[in-house]
Design a protein around this motif. Structure first.
Motif, PDB file in Angstrom:
ATOM      1  N   ALA A 175      41.297  80.112 -15.847  1.00  0.00           N
ATOM      2  CA  ALA A 175      40.517  81.167 -16.503  1.00  0.00           C
ATOM      3  C   ALA A 175      39.493  80.559 -17.458  1.00  0.00           C
ATOM      4  O   ALA A 175      38.334  80.991 -17.493  1.00  0.00           O
ATOM      5  CB  ALA A 175      41.445  82.121 -17.245  1.00  0.00           C
ATOM      6  N   ALA A 176      39.912  79.558 -18.229  1.00  0.00           N
ATOM      7  CA  ALA A 176      38.992  78.909 -19.170  1.00  0.00           C
ATOM      8  C   ALA A 176      37.849  78.232 -18.428  1.00  0.00           C
ATOM      9  O   ALA A 176      36.687  78.318 -18.835  1.00  0.00           O
ATOM     10  CB  ALA A 176      39.755  77.899 -20.031  1.00  0.00           C
ATOM     11  N   ARG A 177      38.180  77.554 -17.330  1.00  0.00           N
ATOM     12  CA  ARG A 177      37.147  76.879 -16.535  1.00  0.00           C
ATOM     13  C   ARG A 177      36.149  77.907 -15.978  1.00  0.00           C
ATOM     14  O   ARG A 177      34.935  77.693 -16.041  1.00  0.00           O
ATOM     15  CB  ARG A 177      37.786  76.098 -15.384  1.00  0.00           C
ATOM     16  N   SER A 178      36.670  79.014 -15.485  1.00  0.00           N
ATOM     17  CA  SER A 178      35.780  80.058 -14.967  1.00  0.00           C
ATOM     18  C   SER A 178      34.882  80.602 -16.064  1.00  0.00           C
ATOM     19  O   SER A 178      33.690  80.837 -15.845  1.00  0.00           O
ATOM     20  CB  SER A 178      36.597  81.192 -14.341  1.00  0.00           C
ATOM     21  N   LEU A 221      34.695  89.142 -17.614  1.00  0.00           N
ATOM     22  CA  LEU A 221      34.773  88.055 -18.589  1.00  0.00           C
ATOM     23  C   LEU A 221      35.878  88.308 -19.605  1.00  0.00           C
ATOM     24  O   LEU A 221      36.564  87.376 -20.037  1.00  0.00           O
ATOM     25  CB  LEU A 221      33.428  87.863 -19.288  1.00  0.00           C
ATOM     26  N   GLN A 222      36.073  89.572 -19.965  1.00  0.00           N
ATOM     27  CA  GLN A 222      37.139  89.906 -20.913  1.00  0.00           C
ATOM     28  C   GLN A 222      38.511  89.584 -20.317  1.00  0.00           C
ATOM     29  O   GLN A 222      39.379  89.037 -21.003  1.00  0.00           O
ATOM     30  CB  GLN A 222      37.067  91.391 -21.307  1.00  0.00           C
ATOM     31  N   VAL A 223      38.704  89.876 -19.040  1.00  0.00           N
ATOM     32  CA  VAL A 223      39.971  89.553 -18.375  1.00  0.00           C
ATOM     33  C   VAL A 223      40.188  88.043 -18.377  1.00  0.00           C
ATOM     34  O   VAL A 223      41.286  87.555 -18.694  1.00  0.00           O
ATOM     35  CB  VAL A 223      40.008  90.112 -16.936  1.00  0.00           C
ATOM     36  N   LEU A 224      39.154  87.288 -18.039  1.00  0.00           N
ATOM     37  CA  LEU A 224      39.277  85.832 -18.058  1.00  0.00           C
ATOM     38  C   LEU A 224      39.605  85.319 -19.464  1.00  0.00           C
ATOM     39  O   LEU A 224      40.434  84.424 -19.632  1.00  0.00           O
ATOM     40  CB  LEU A 224      37.992  85.172 -17.548  1.00  0.00           C
ATOM     41  N   ARG A 225      38.960  85.919 -20.442  1.00  0.00           N
ATOM     42  CA  ARG A 225      39.210  85.500 -21.822  1.00  0.00           C
ATOM     43  C   ARG A 225      40.655  85.788 -22.217  1.00  0.00           C
ATOM     44  O   ARG A 225      41.328  84.948 -22.818  1.00  0.00           O
ATOM     45  CB  ARG A 225      38.246  86.216 -22.764  1.00  0.00           C
ATOM     46  N   GLU A 226      41.139  86.977 -21.874  1.00  0.00           N
ATOM     47  CA  GLU A 226      42.519  87.329 -22.201  1.00  0.00           C
ATOM     48  C   GLU A 226      43.501  86.382 -21.517  1.00  0.00           C
ATOM     49  O   GLU A 226      44.487  85.945 -22.140  1.00  0.00           O
ATOM     50  CB  GLU A 226      42.800  88.775 -21.799  1.00  0.00           C
TER      51      GLU A 226
END
Length: 120
Positions: free
Chosen positions: A88-91, A68-73
């Protein structure tokens, strides 16, 4: 349980098919089928499989926060391409909603269990 049955269970947990498991355990496939007719063997196999699933689940759970941190970044990185950020935001949204739903379901189930146990 016999040592051969224990070896068969270990093979069942690591091989793709029952045929391969029998071969890895050094037994005939018919012997393996006979083992499955034994309630004690079935119980031991289910317990071993359950332990394997619990371990895999624990490892997957440990990966949630870093993923989740990777997606957030990615979603917050203004230098990333627009489609990457949107994806990434959608995921993040999808996974957050799923996790929220799961947590809600677990809390409601706990409440129901507490209610049922309180009535017994």
């Amino acid at each position: 349980m016999t040592p051969k049955q224990e070896k068969a269970i270990a093979a069942l947990l690591t091989q793709s098919t029952k045929q391969e498991a029998a071969r890895a355990a050094g037994i005939d496939p018919r012997t393996l089928r006979r083992y499955f007719e034994d309630p004690e063997f079935q119980k031991a196999y289910r317990a071993a499989f359950s332990g394997l699933v619990e371990d895999a689940t624990r490892r997957a759970q440990q990966s949630i926060a870093p993923a989740l941190q990777v997606l957030r970044e990615l979603s917050e990185d203004g230098e990333e391409a627009g489609p990457v950020r949107v994806s990434a935001a959608r995921s993040l949204l999808e996974y957050s909603l799923r996790l929220t739903e799961q947590l809600d379901i677990m809390e409601r189930l706990k409440e129901l269990e507490d209610t049922v146990n309180g009535q017994c």
